[in-house]
Design a protein around this motif. Structure first.
Motif, PDB file in Angstrom:
ATOM      1  N   ARG A 145       0.734  -1.501   0.178  1.00 57.45           N
ATOM      2  CA  ARG A 145      -0.072  -0.357  -0.004  1.00 57.45           C
ATOM      3  C   ARG A 145       1.202   1.271   0.304  1.00 57.45           C
ATOM      4  O   ARG A 145       0.259   2.240  -0.349  1.00 57.45           O
ATOM      5  CB  ARG A 145      -0.858   0.325   1.163  1.00 57.45           C
ATOM      6  CG  ARG A 145      -1.551  -1.161   1.071  1.00 57.45           C
ATOM      7  CD  ARG A 145      -3.299  -0.793  -0.034  1.00 57.45           C
ATOM      8  NE  ARG A 145      -4.202   0.433   0.605  1.00 57.45           N
ATOM      9  CZ  ARG A 145      -5.542   1.028  -0.091  1.00 57.45           C
ATOM     10  NH1 ARG A 145      -5.444   0.194  -1.512  1.00 57.45           N
ATOM     11  NH2 ARG A 145      -5.923   1.259   1.091  1.00 57.45           N
ATOM     12  N   LEU A 146       2.582   0.938   0.621  1.00 57.09           N
ATOM     13  CA  LEU A 146       3.157   1.967   0.257  1.00 57.09           C
ATOM     14  C   LEU A 146       3.819   2.631  -0.941  1.00 57.09           C
ATOM     15  O   LEU A 146       4.268   3.527  -1.039  1.00 57.09           O
ATOM     16  CB  LEU A 146       4.059   2.038   1.380  1.00 57.09           C
ATOM     17  CG  LEU A 146       3.528   1.404   2.810  1.00 57.09           C
ATOM     18  CD1 LEU A 146       4.545   1.572   3.770  1.00 57.09           C
ATOM     19  CD2 LEU A 146       3.575   3.094   3.751  1.00 57.09           C
ATOM     20  N   GLU A 147       3.452   1.856  -1.488  1.00 62.78           N
ATOM     21  CA  GLU A 147       3.997   2.559  -3.003  1.00 62.78           C
ATOM     22  C   GLU A 147       3.767   3.525  -4.104  1.00 62.78           C
ATOM     23  O   GLU A 147       4.977   4.076  -4.623  1.00 62.78           O
ATOM     24  CB  GLU A 147       3.971   1.170  -4.174  1.00 62.78           C
ATOM     25  CG  GLU A 147       4.854  -0.509  -3.718  1.00 62.78           C
ATOM     26  CD  GLU A 147       6.128  -0.200  -3.230  1.00 62.78           C
ATOM     27  OE1 GLU A 147       6.471  -0.130  -4.432  1.00 62.78           O
ATOM     28  OE2 GLU A 147       6.447  -1.265  -2.431  1.00 62.78           O
ATOM     29  N   SER A 148       2.646   3.732  -4.155  1.00 63.88           N
ATOM     30  CA  SER A 148       2.306   4.998  -5.032  1.00 63.88           C
ATOM     31  C   SER A 148       2.568   6.410  -3.906  1.00 63.88           C
ATOM     32  O   SER A 148       2.929   7.061  -4.428  1.00 63.88           O
ATOM     33  CB  SER A 148       0.678   4.734  -4.488  1.00 63.88           C
ATOM     34  OG  SER A 148       0.484   4.453  -3.427  1.00 63.88           O
ATOM     35  N   PHE A 149       2.838   5.879  -2.275  1.00 61.66           N
ATOM     36  CA  PHE A 149       3.407   7.024  -1.759  1.00 61.66           C
ATOM     37  C   PHE A 149       5.008   7.066  -2.123  1.00 61.66           C
ATOM     38  O   PHE A 149       5.165   8.193  -2.084  1.00 61.66           O
ATOM     39  CB  PHE A 149       3.431   6.828  -0.338  1.00 61.66           C
ATOM     40  CG  PHE A 149       1.572   6.847   0.320  1.00 61.66           C
ATOM     41  CD1 PHE A 149       1.089   7.892   0.539  1.00 61.66           C
ATOM     42  CD2 PHE A 149       1.024   5.663   0.068  1.00 61.66           C
ATOM     43  CE1 PHE A 149      -0.223   7.981   0.787  1.00 61.66           C
ATOM     44  CE2 PHE A 149      -0.380   5.877   0.832  1.00 61.66           C
ATOM     45  CZ  PHE A 149      -1.204   7.381   1.334  1.00 61.66           C
ATOM     46  N   ILE A 150       6.077   5.664  -2.365  1.00 61.56           N
ATOM     47  CA  ILE A 150       7.010   6.202  -2.883  1.00 61.56           C
ATOM     48  C   ILE A 150       6.903   7.136  -3.911  1.00 61.56           C
ATOM     49  O   ILE A 150       8.541   7.898  -4.283  1.00 61.56           O
ATOM     50  CB  ILE A 150       7.038   4.926  -2.479  1.00 61.56           C
ATOM     51  CG1 ILE A 150       7.828   4.313  -0.967  1.00 61.56           C
ATOM     52  CG2 ILE A 150       9.117   4.708  -2.825  1.00 61.56           C
ATOM     53  CD1 ILE A 150       7.759   2.602  -1.286  1.00 61.56           C
ATOM     54  N   ALA A 151       6.102   6.410  -4.873  1.00 63.94           N
ATOM     55  CA  ALA A 151       6.307   7.173  -6.251  1.00 63.94           C
ATOM     56  C   ALA A 151       5.858   8.855  -5.765  1.00 63.94           C
ATOM     57  O   ALA A 151       6.426   9.173  -6.988  1.00 63.94           O
ATOM     58  CB  ALA A 151       4.955   6.399  -7.394  1.00 63.94           C
ATOM     59  N   LEU A 152       5.670   8.693  -4.928  1.00 68.52           N
ATOM     60  CA  LEU A 152       5.115  10.287  -5.182  1.00 68.52           C
ATOM     61  C   LEU A 152       6.242  10.923  -3.945  1.00 68.52           C
ATOM     62  O   LEU A 152       6.079  12.657  -4.296  1.00 68.52           O
ATOM     63  CB  LEU A 152       3.853  10.962  -4.725  1.00 68.52           C
ATOM     64  CG  LEU A 152       2.332  10.211  -5.010  1.00 68.52           C
ATOM     65  CD1 LEU A 152       1.324  10.871  -4.296  1.00 68.52           C
ATOM     66  CD2 LEU A 152       2.369  11.608  -6.410  1.00 68.52           C
TER      67      LEU A 152
END
Length: 262
Positions: A145-152
């Motif tokens: 679930r954290l991957e999209s936050f990392i991308a940002l």
């Protein structure tokens, strides 16, 4: 005009009280109700309800985003919407959670924040904080679930690998922990020290004192539930609804009606 708030669970939602109060105070003919969506795969079936607009709550904000034909404003970066307008064959999406939340904490002037949870609401809060230049860390149980936050470009950690290197001015619980049970969003052995060193604790859950807020209270930490955020985002959503129907409204009356409805 028919509107609704859509989610699962949904029985606790106070949104109908807010919006129906505004309709009455403004003299606008409209009605706002709740709708329990049991299967996210049936999201497209909402078109059959013949709604003018809708608000989306957990756990459907990201699914709603993907169902929109057009998305506006900060919702494009967030990837989650909480406000829909049904326009002929199109679904238009907006996010009023982000600004509604920021209006709650703006006066605190936090330099850094910790968000617990990585759902649609967490993304909304993280993106508005980022836009305001506030350093933000996302803490979640699972890595996926954290991957999209990392991308940002956000700082992230899972519960297992989190080693706090700083104190946070603001800690926010965006998980549903405490909504339908008495659980904490994070083990107390890790959460208590974090809260003990923060300046303010904020829980998006409203209508009850969650274990998260009870813990903050026991540590004498200033805190708030999500009631004012609920009101703020509802005001912003109502303005979008009325603008979509080209209905002029008195915004002062709108704010007063919602602020005093609960």
């Amino acid at each position: 005009m028919q509107f609704a708030v859509i989610g699962n669970p949904i029985h606790h939602s106070l949104s109908p009280i807010l919006h129906n109060s505004a309709f009455k105070s403004l003299g606008v003919v409209g009605f706002y109700s709740r709708y329990l969506l049991e299967n996210p795969e049936n999201f497209s079936s909402l078109k059959n309800l013949h709604l003018t607009g809708a608000n989306i709550t957990v756990p459907f904000k990201e699914i709603a985003f993907k169902s929109c034909n057009e998305v506006f404003g900060i919702a494009q970066e967030i990837g989650a919407v909480n406000t829909l307008v049904f326009e002929k064959e199109k679904i238009l999406g907006y996010n009023t959670d982000a600004l509604g939340f920021y209006q709650c904490i703006e006066s605190l002037n936090p330099k850094n924040t910790l968000i617990i949870g990585a759902g649609g609401s967490a993304k909304a809060l993280a993106c508005i904080l980022k836009a305001k230049g506030i350093s933000t860390t996302i803490l979640n149980r699972s890595q996926s679930r954290l991957e999209s936050f990392i991308a940002l470009g956000f700082h992230t950690a899972t519960f297992e690998n989190f080693t706090p290197k700083e104190c946070f001015d603001l800690i926010i619980n965006t998980t549903p922990a405490g909504l339908t049970n008495d659980s904490l969003p994070l083990d107390s052995t890790l959460l208590a020290p974090l809260l003990d060193s923060t300046k303010f604790a904020f829980d998006l859950v409203y209508g009850r004192e969650t274990p998260f807020l009870t813990l903050a209270k026991s540590l004498n930490i200033p805190h708030s539930d999500g009631k004012q955020m609920l009101i703020n985002q509802a005001i912003l959503a109502f303005e979008i609804f009325m603008e979509s129907q080209k209905i002029p409204i008195n915004k002062t009356i709108l704010r007063q009606s919602m602020q005093t409805a609960l």
